[in-house]
Design a protein around this motif. Structure first.
Motif, PDB file in Angstrom:
ATOM      1  N   THR A  27     -61.988 -24.496 -27.613  1.00 17.74           N
ATOM      2  CA  THR A  27     -61.056 -25.361 -26.902  1.00 17.74           C
ATOM      3  C   THR A  27     -61.824 -26.227 -25.911  1.00 17.74           C
ATOM      4  O   THR A  27     -62.732 -25.736 -25.228  1.00 17.74           O
ATOM      5  N   THR A  56     -59.964 -27.560 -30.614  1.00 15.86           N
ATOM      6  CA  THR A  56     -58.634 -27.855 -30.077  1.00 15.86           C
ATOM      7  C   THR A  56     -58.737 -28.573 -28.736  1.00 15.86           C
ATOM      8  O   THR A  56     -59.542 -28.201 -27.873  1.00 15.86           O
ATOM      9  N   ASP A  58     -55.987 -29.282 -25.795  1.00 12.34           N
ATOM     10  CA  ASP A  58     -54.607 -28.915 -25.447  1.00 12.34           C
ATOM     11  C   ASP A  58     -54.345 -28.926 -23.947  1.00 12.34           C
ATOM     12  O   ASP A  58     -53.389 -28.310 -23.474  1.00 12.34           O
ATOM     13  N   SER A  59     -55.168 -29.636 -23.181  1.00  7.89           N
ATOM     14  CA  SER A  59     -55.040 -29.602 -21.717  1.00  7.89           C
ATOM     15  C   SER A  59     -53.861 -30.410 -21.196  1.00  7.89           C
ATOM     16  O   SER A  59     -53.445 -30.253 -20.054  1.00  7.89           O
ATOM     17  N   GLY A  60     -53.336 -31.333 -22.013  1.00  6.94           N
ATOM     18  CA  GLY A  60     -52.260 -32.205 -21.559  1.00  6.94           C
ATOM     19  C   GLY A  60     -52.748 -33.429 -20.813  1.00  6.94           C
ATOM     20  O   GLY A  60     -51.941 -34.207 -20.296  1.00  6.94           O
ATOM     21  N   VAL A  77     -57.433 -30.080 -33.754  1.00  7.14           N
ATOM     22  CA  VAL A  77     -56.057 -29.974 -33.275  1.00  7.14           C
ATOM     23  C   VAL A  77     -55.948 -30.663 -31.919  1.00  7.14           C
ATOM     24  O   VAL A  77     -56.766 -30.418 -31.023  1.00  7.14           O
ATOM     25  N   VAL A  78     -54.920 -31.510 -31.771  1.00  7.61           N
ATOM     26  CA  VAL A  78     -54.621 -32.165 -30.492  1.00  7.61           C
ATOM     27  C   VAL A  78     -53.152 -31.874 -30.187  1.00  7.61           C
ATOM     28  O   VAL A  78     -52.267 -32.319 -30.937  1.00  7.61           O
ATOM     29  N   THR A  79     -52.878 -31.139 -29.124  1.00  5.77           N
ATOM     30  CA  THR A  79     -51.505 -30.719 -28.835  1.00  5.77           C
ATOM     31  C   THR A  79     -51.191 -30.835 -27.351  1.00  5.77           C
ATOM     32  O   THR A  79     -52.012 -31.242 -26.545  1.00  5.77           O
ATOM     33  N   ASN A  80     -49.957 -30.442 -27.007  1.00  5.70           N
ATOM     34  CA  ASN A  80     -49.518 -30.320 -25.616  1.00  5.70           C
ATOM     35  C   ASN A  80     -49.595 -31.653 -24.860  1.00  5.70           C
ATOM     36  O   ASN A  80     -49.900 -31.698 -23.680  1.00  5.70           O
ATOM     37  N   THR A  82     -51.751 -33.962 -25.093  1.00 10.10           N
ATOM     38  CA  THR A  82     -53.116 -34.390 -24.788  1.00 10.10           C
ATOM     39  C   THR A  82     -53.427 -35.705 -25.494  1.00 10.10           C
ATOM     40  O   THR A  82     -53.019 -35.926 -26.640  1.00 10.10           O
ATOM     41  N   GLY A 107     -50.024 -33.018 -32.426  1.00  8.37           N
ATOM     42  CA  GLY A 107     -48.685 -32.576 -32.088  1.00  8.37           C
ATOM     43  C   GLY A 107     -47.847 -33.646 -31.424  1.00  8.37           C
ATOM     44  O   GLY A 107     -48.347 -34.687 -30.973  1.00  8.37           O
ATOM     45  N   ALA A 110     -48.742 -35.978 -28.350  1.00  9.41           N
ATOM     46  CA  ALA A 110     -50.202 -36.055 -28.263  1.00  9.41           C
ATOM     47  C   ALA A 110     -50.697 -37.262 -29.052  1.00  9.41           C
ATOM     48  O   ALA A 110     -49.969 -37.834 -29.869  1.00  9.41           O
TER      49      ALA A 110
END
Length: 206
Positions: A27, A56, A58-60, A77-80, A82, A107, A110
């Protein structure tokens, strides 16, 4: 006996080697800006990069990933919420070789921007999905400002779901100009925004 001890040591060594080539998950821990290849920018420490790695963000936060060089990994993966800006010199390519599930996942909320931060000196960055690899975009893929691209070996490999978007701001095709056609699928409710380019942009092939 000595033979039994030797066999035990050899088996332990082989098991350790096998475990190292299995997928490892990392991450981003490099804050708002940092170099892709810096081991300390990943958690756990990514001291040995492998093609089986799954990375990943995912820190936003908004993240500028610098000094990216051509590499192959299993999954990104890019989520939250970010927002990742990926760029590097010498027109690098990130190849996704495949893992369990989608091999590129962006996501909802993101985004992944290819070409570095807009408003900065432009850098060309490419993402390639190897045979059998797939992408699911619930957020946004941003292409620009010059000739960055995302492409796949197989047709129908890149899915933009409802709410997903391609934001294309380049005079060059975002998708393939050779090989498989129809690499991208836009579901109802997805968006394809094109600011520049001719009738073939963002598609290099029908």
């Amino acid at each position: 006996t000595r033979a039994a001890l030797t066999a035990f040591v050899l088996a332990t060594f082989l098991a350790a080697g096998a475990s190292r080539v299995q997928a490892a998950a990392y991450t981003w821990a490099g804050g708002s800006s940092g170099a892709w290849a810096s081991a300390g920018n990943w958690s756990p420490l990514r001291d040995i990069a492998a093609t089986t790695d799954e990375l990943t963000f995912d820190s936003g936060d908004s993240i500028l990933v610098t000094d990216f060089a051509t590499a192959s990994i299993a999954r990104l993966v890019v989520t939250n919420g970010t927002r990742v800006n990926l760029g590097g010199p010498a027109e690098p390519t990130l190849t996704l070789l495949g893992a369990a599930g989608e091999d590129l996942f962006v996501g909802a909320g993101a985004s992944l921007c290819l070409g570095g931060a807009w408003g900065s000196p432009p850098e060309t960055t490419h993402v390639r999905l190897a045979a059998g690899a797939t992408a699911r975009v619930e957020g946004a893929i941003r292409i620009g400002p010059i000739k960055s691209s995302i492409d796949a070996v197989n047709s129908l490999s890149i899915l933009f779901t409802a709410g997903g978007a391609l934001d294309h701001r380049s005079s060059a095709a975002a998708f393939t100009t050779s090989g498989a056609d129809s690499v991208a699928v836009f579901e109802a409710g997805s968006t394809c925004f094109v600011e520049w380019g001719g009738p073939d942009v963002p598609f290099g092939l029908p």
